[in-house]
Write an enzyme that holds these catalytic residues in place. Structure first.
Site, PDB file in Angstrom:
ATOM      1  CE  LYS A  75      -3.917   1.918   2.671  1.00 46.21           C
ATOM      2  NZ  LYS A  75      -4.780   1.738   3.854  1.00 46.21           N
ATOM      3  CB  SER A 150      -8.251   3.412   2.882  1.00 42.55           C
ATOM      4  OG  SER A 150      -7.389   2.861   3.868  1.00 42.55           O
ATOM      5  CB  SER A 174      -8.370   0.480   5.736  1.00 44.60           C
ATOM      6  OG  SER A 174      -9.150   1.637   5.636  1.00 44.60           O
TER       7      SER A 174
END
Ligand code: GLN
Length: 486
Positions: A75, A150, A174
């Site tokens: 990420k 997210s 997330s």
């Protein structure tokens, strides 16, 4: 892509090279990215170089660990030295970290091959990855739908076979919510188990890094590599790390009568009936596998969402004060004076959701409101933790749906932040209490979209949690389904 263990076997038997495996991931990325958009950038040259080093080790007859030569996606809120780290924000569009996060450094040392940095909601604020300043990631099961957020890029990349495993971060859900939307396993560790050094801070008392994979074992292998004390993170726990991987037993019967509690308050109103039906069925599979199921109550669970939306924006408003155009990233170029430079940098550099949260956080922390909102929220946080403590005095693991619905359509909730916030109803309390939680695939809705079941463990109860999740996985077939048509 195949499992870590299978790829590892192929590598040590010299049936395939790490370069070949990496190339398979890179080819898949090249083929899918025009539609999927899970990656903000692909680090092909560096990946192939890392793979060559693993191959060289193998040809020298050296022993390699399970993660060596395994393609992994990261990420884009974890700092990677010399590689752009944007956090999905325009304000960091030109930020090239001068240092490496602890997790990526550990993975590199284990020989894992980073294929790229994945798309995310700006500063990890969101539940659909639509808040990225750069692109909207598609859900591999239905390209019209969101992958969750997210960490949507990391979830989609694993679901679509662009990487074997990936890392995400979870502040309110997330990792688990996108895992549920994308039909993969996602794990949020106990707060403090994994170092946050080099993770761009959103809400520091809630943020945790964790793994995505297509099986519980892959996730356990990745957790093993990233967990452990780090003197560079003041909240990092200094404790011995158990062997998560060899602890995975195929049956709960071996541990007679493990008690699992169904959280009463997570069922009923607001829950999509097909999610309810599917998770209920999954719970009966746990029972058939030897668990003793009982219903438990966490009455303050429902205050999780409002509590989170006071605490997280407060911490975010403080953490994001550092983006002022002076120290990092984007700076508005034509200001006449310092104040105008600050104002225009932040006005243009941050997106709408980030600004909304900075405003909320600044408001609730301001003199006169601090006690009414922030302090009150901290007290409710303690009450939520007490609900969990009480439940854990009766049972060892808790279970509930991961999200109230399956993946929604892109654009469906962007105009209504509140309905977007509701996606994390069931995951947020787990962060507030600092507990470990995992989402495992447990079926599909009538449109073929994946559904996730959330299992929650006691503080530092990761071994037991992974064991129960693994038992469920072994008793079912859901994790073997792959998205068709991409
Ligand atoms: N979706 C939640 C939010 O918007 C949780 C985000 C997260 O876990 N990073 O804040």
């Amino acid at each position: 892509m195949a499992s870590i263990r299978k790829l590892h076997r192929q590598l040590i038997k010299k049936e395939r090279s790490a370069v070949e495996i990496t190339q398979e991931a890179l080819d898949r990325i090249a083929q899918l990215e025009p539609q999927l958009k899970s990656f903000l950038y692909v680090t092909a040259d560096r990946a192939l170089e890392q793979a060559r080093q693993v191959d060289a080790k193998i040809s020298r007859g050296e022993e390699i660990g399970l993660l060596a030569g395994i393609p992994i996606a990261i990420k884009d809120n974890m700092c990677t030295e010399g590689i752009r780290t944007t956090c999905g924000s325009k304000i960091l569009e030109n930020f090239i970290p001068p240092y490496e996060s602890t997790v990526t450094q550990k993975l590199a040392a284990a020989g894992a091959v980073m294929v790229g940095k994945t798309n995310m909601d700006e500063f990890a604020m969101g539940s659909s990855t639509e808040n990225s300043a750069y692109q909207v990631t598609a859900n591999p099961w239905d390209l019209q739908r969101v992958p969750g957020g997210s960490s949507g890029g990391s979830a989609a990349a694993v679901a679509a076979g662009e990487a074997v495993v990936s890392l995400g971060s979870d502040t309110g859900g997330s990792i688990r919510q996108p895992a549920s939307f994308c039909g993969v396993v996602g794990f949020k560790p106990t707060y403090g188990l994994v170092s946050r050094y080099g993770l761009v801070a959103y809400a520091s008392s809630l943020d945790q890094i964790g793994p995505f994979g297509r099986s519980v074992e892959d996730v356990a292998i990745l957790l093993q590599a990233i967990a452990g004390h780090d003197p560079k993170d003041a909240t990092s726990l200094n404790l011995p790390i158990p062997d998560y991987v060899s602890g995975l037993l195929p049956s709960l019967r071996a541990r007679s009568g493990i008690k699992i509690g169904v959280i009463k308050e997570t069922f009923g109103e607001g829950l999509d009936p097909i999610v309810e039906k599917t998770v209920t069925k999954a719970i009966s599979v746990l029972q058939e596998s030897g668990a003793e199921i009982q219903v438990v109550s966490c009455p303050r669970f429902r205050y999780g969402l409002p509590t989170y939306y006071v605490i997280a924006p407060s911490e975010a408003s403080a953490n994001l004060a550092r983006y002022d155009g002076v120290k990092y990233g984007f700076r508005y170029p034509d200001a006449d004076n310092l104040i105008e430079m600050y104002q225009k940098t932040r006005a243009q550099g941050f997106g709408a959701e980030v600004k909304r949260r900075i405003m909320m956080g600044t408001y609730v922390l301001s003199a006169g409101y601090y006690d009414a909102y922030y302090l009150k929220a901290q007290k409710v946080r303690t009450l939520i933790k007490e609900d969990f403590d009480r439940a854990f005095s009766q049972v060892e693991i808790l279970v509930c749906p991961t999200a109230p619905s399956t993946a929604f359509k892109a654009g469906e909730k962007t105009a209504d932040p509140l309905s977007m916030y509701l996606s994390d109803l069931m995951t947020i309390p787990v962060n507030l209490a600092g507990l470990p939680g995992i989402s495992v695939p447990c079926g599909f809705d009538d449109q073929g979209l994946p559904i996730g079941m959330q299992l929650i463990g006691k503080p530092l109860g990761e071994s037991r949690l992974l064991e129960v999740a693994n038992t469920y996985e072994k008793a079912t077939d859901w994790h073997n389904y792959k998205p068709q048509g991409i």
